[in-house]
Design a protein around this motif. Structure first.
Motif, PDB file in Angstrom:
ATOM      1  N   GLU A 121      -4.656   4.778  16.250  1.00 59.01           N
ATOM      2  CA  GLU A 121      -5.740   5.306  17.074  1.00 59.01           C
ATOM      3  C   GLU A 121      -7.090   4.754  16.608  1.00 59.01           C
ATOM      4  O   GLU A 121      -7.176   4.014  15.634  1.00 59.01           O
ATOM      5  CB  GLU A 121      -5.712   6.839  17.047  1.00 59.01           C
ATOM      6  N   ASP A 122      -8.149   5.124  17.310  1.00 57.35           N
ATOM      7  CA  ASP A 122      -9.480   4.556  17.080  1.00 57.35           C
ATOM      8  C   ASP A 122      -9.930   4.717  15.618  1.00 57.35           C
ATOM      9  O   ASP A 122      -9.729   5.765  14.999  1.00 57.35           O
ATOM     10  CB  ASP A 122     -10.512   5.239  17.978  1.00 57.35           C
ATOM     11  N   GLY A 123     -10.546   3.660  15.098  1.00 56.11           N
ATOM     12  CA  GLY A 123     -11.191   3.744  13.795  1.00 56.11           C
ATOM     13  C   GLY A 123     -10.280   3.643  12.592  1.00 56.11           C
ATOM     14  O   GLY A 123     -10.737   3.819  11.454  1.00 56.11           O
ATOM     15  N   VAL A 124      -9.016   3.336  12.784  1.00 51.89           N
ATOM     16  CA  VAL A 124      -8.075   3.241  11.662  1.00 51.89           C
ATOM     17  C   VAL A 124      -8.356   1.986  10.839  1.00 51.89           C
ATOM     18  O   VAL A 124      -8.712   0.936  11.387  1.00 51.89           O
ATOM     19  CB  VAL A 124      -6.622   3.238  12.172  1.00 51.89           C
ATOM     20  N   ILE A 125      -8.187   2.094   9.516  1.00 51.57           N
ATOM     21  CA  ILE A 125      -8.275   0.946   8.619  1.00 51.57           C
ATOM     22  C   ILE A 125      -6.966   0.836   7.851  1.00 51.57           C
ATOM     23  O   ILE A 125      -6.502   1.822   7.264  1.00 51.57           O
ATOM     24  CB  ILE A 125      -9.447   1.086   7.627  1.00 51.57           C
ATOM     25  N   VAL A 126      -6.378  -0.363   7.846  1.00 51.47           N
ATOM     26  CA  VAL A 126      -5.112  -0.595   7.142  1.00 51.47           C
ATOM     27  C   VAL A 126      -5.361  -1.655   6.075  1.00 51.47           C
ATOM     28  O   VAL A 126      -5.744  -2.786   6.385  1.00 51.47           O
ATOM     29  CB  VAL A 126      -3.998  -1.045   8.099  1.00 51.47           C
ATOM     30  N   GLY A 127      -5.141  -1.303   4.805  1.00 49.71           N
ATOM     31  CA  GLY A 127      -5.434  -2.183   3.685  1.00 49.71           C
ATOM     32  C   GLY A 127      -4.452  -3.326   3.541  1.00 49.71           C
ATOM     33  O   GLY A 127      -3.357  -3.333   4.127  1.00 49.71           O
ATOM     34  N   ALA A 128      -4.821  -4.301   2.723  1.00 45.03           N
ATOM     35  CA  ALA A 128      -4.042  -5.526   2.547  1.00 45.03           C
ATOM     36  C   ALA A 128      -2.627  -5.227   2.070  1.00 45.03           C
ATOM     37  O   ALA A 128      -2.412  -4.425   1.166  1.00 45.03           O
ATOM     38  CB  ALA A 128      -4.740  -6.434   1.535  1.00 45.03           C
ATOM     39  N   GLY A 129      -1.668  -5.875   2.714  1.00 45.78           N
ATOM     40  CA  GLY A 129      -0.277  -5.761   2.296  1.00 45.78           C
ATOM     41  C   GLY A 129       0.441  -4.509   2.744  1.00 45.78           C
ATOM     42  O   GLY A 129       1.626  -4.338   2.441  1.00 45.78           O
ATOM     43  N   ALA A 130      -0.222  -3.614   3.448  1.00 50.90           N
ATOM     44  CA  ALA A 130       0.421  -2.370   3.873  1.00 50.90           C
ATOM     45  C   ALA A 130       1.442  -2.619   4.976  1.00 50.90           C
ATOM     46  O   ALA A 130       1.294  -3.537   5.783  1.00 50.90           O
ATOM     47  CB  ALA A 130      -0.635  -1.374   4.357  1.00 50.90           C
ATOM     48  N   LYS A 131       2.478  -1.780   5.006  1.00 47.51           N
ATOM     49  CA  LYS A 131       3.508  -1.844   6.037  1.00 47.51           C
ATOM     50  C   LYS A 131       3.549  -0.500   6.763  1.00 47.51           C
ATOM     51  O   LYS A 131       3.779   0.539   6.143  1.00 47.51           O
ATOM     52  CB  LYS A 131       4.892  -2.122   5.430  1.00 47.51           C
ATOM     53  N   VAL A 132       3.309  -0.546   8.057  1.00 47.87           N
ATOM     54  CA  VAL A 132       3.370   0.659   8.895  1.00 47.87           C
ATOM     55  C   VAL A 132       4.545   0.450   9.832  1.00 47.87           C
ATOM     56  O   VAL A 132       4.483  -0.389  10.745  1.00 47.87           O
ATOM     57  CB  VAL A 132       2.049   0.875   9.666  1.00 47.87           C
ATOM     58  N   LEU A 133       5.617   1.205   9.623  1.00 53.66           N
ATOM     59  CA  LEU A 133       6.900   0.890  10.253  1.00 53.66           C
ATOM     60  C   LEU A 133       7.440   2.070  11.036  1.00 53.66           C
ATOM     61  O   LEU A 133       7.735   3.130  10.458  1.00 53.66           O
ATOM     62  CB  LEU A 133       7.922   0.478   9.177  1.00 53.66           C
ATOM     63  N   GLY A 134       7.582   1.905  12.342  1.00 54.12           N
ATOM     64  CA  GLY A 134       8.195   2.938  13.163  1.00 54.12           C
ATOM     65  C   GLY A 134       7.330   3.379  14.325  1.00 54.12           C
ATOM     66  O   GLY A 134       6.128   3.105  14.364  1.00 54.12           O
ATOM     67  N   PRO A 135       7.938   4.103  15.290  1.00 58.46           N
ATOM     68  CA  PRO A 135       7.225   4.500  16.511  1.00 58.46           C
ATOM     69  C   PRO A 135       6.474   5.819  16.355  1.00 58.46           C
ATOM     70  O   PRO A 135       6.762   6.798  17.038  1.00 58.46           O
ATOM     71  CB  PRO A 135       8.365   4.623  17.526  1.00 58.46           C
TER      72      PRO A 135
END
Length: 260
Positions: A121-135
């Protein structure tokens, strides 16, 4: 489309202090190149020109090192910083003003068709190397720490770290992985459980398990002593010596030399 490209360029200046001029950004930022190319390939995808859309996205992958499936939905002012190794799956959905860094994967955990990639959603920050997996959904203004592996929903405004990912902050307030009873036991032992909030999950889990074990042993000993007192009125349980703070203080270098 050109208005969207201008917004994407402005977002680079807002989130990267190294950016100096529009020409520099347009020429040298692979994250921007990947986003612009994706907007073209996504439009081709929606026009049902899927093979051509995949070919355009593949060209972008070769040139930028960033793989974005043309089926992914991306909002306004999306910024990929550095970008090498980023992978975004077909059913991923990304809101406005999202930032991700190099090595991030927005992937799936199933081979079934349908929604299988995350929604940011709006404004999210995901750091280096992170894995976001799934629905699942990562809520507005959430933060995913570097190298975290996230496999379940993240609340709005939360900060997630570790493997597997866990919430350590919620709307700026620290979230502790210990119960009140465990906190009290940790205090008696001279251990600051608050420090565990920033530790890797494996360490936090091990310390939590040890605290649970010590607490269970204490309760068992108390019950045994109570039963013995009922059998033998003269029985007296020994007081457990209190652990002092200096017992856990680091040894000074001078002390080490004296002991040697």
């Amino acid at each position: 489309m050109f208005a969207g490209i201008k917004e994407d360029i402005r977002s680079v200046f807002d989130r990267d202090p190294a950016a100096r001029t529009w020409f520099e950004v347009l020429l040298n930022y692979p994250g921007l190149h990947a986003v612009i190319t994706h907007r073209l390939s996504h439009r081709l995808w929606r026009w049902n020109l899927k093979v051509l859309a995949r070919w355009v996205s593949q060209i972008s992958r070769w040139l930028t090192g960033i793989e974005i499936h043309p089926g992914a939905t991306i909002g306004r002012r999306f910024f990929i910083d550095h970008g090498m190794g980023v992978v975004i799956g077909e059913t991923a959905e990304i809101g406005d003003d999202v930032t991700i860094y190099q090595g991030v994967t927005l992937g799936g955990t199933s081979w079934k068709k349908g929604k299988r990639h995350p929604t940011l959603e709006d404004g999210v920050i995901v750091g280096a190397g992170a894995k976001v997996l799934g629905p699942f959904t990562v809520g507005k203004n959430a933060r995913v720490g570097s190298n975290a592996v996230v496999t379940k929903e993240v609340p709005e405004g939360a900060t997630v770290v570790g493997i597997p990912g866990r919430v350590v902050r919620q709307n700026g307030e620290r979230v502790l992985p210990f119960s009140d009873q465990q906190q009290e036991l940790a205090k008696k032992m001279g251990f600051d459980a608050y420090g565990v909030a920033e530790m890797p999950d494996v360490t936090a889990h091990a310390i939590k398990a040890l605290l649970d074990h010590v607490n269970a042993q204490d309760q068992r000993m108390e019950r045994m002593c109570g039963a013995l007192q009922k059998i033998d009125k003269t029985f007296k349980s020994l007081d457990i010596p209190e652990l002092k703070e200096e017992d856990f203080a680091p040894i000074e270098e001078s002390d080490q030399q004296n002991s040697a």
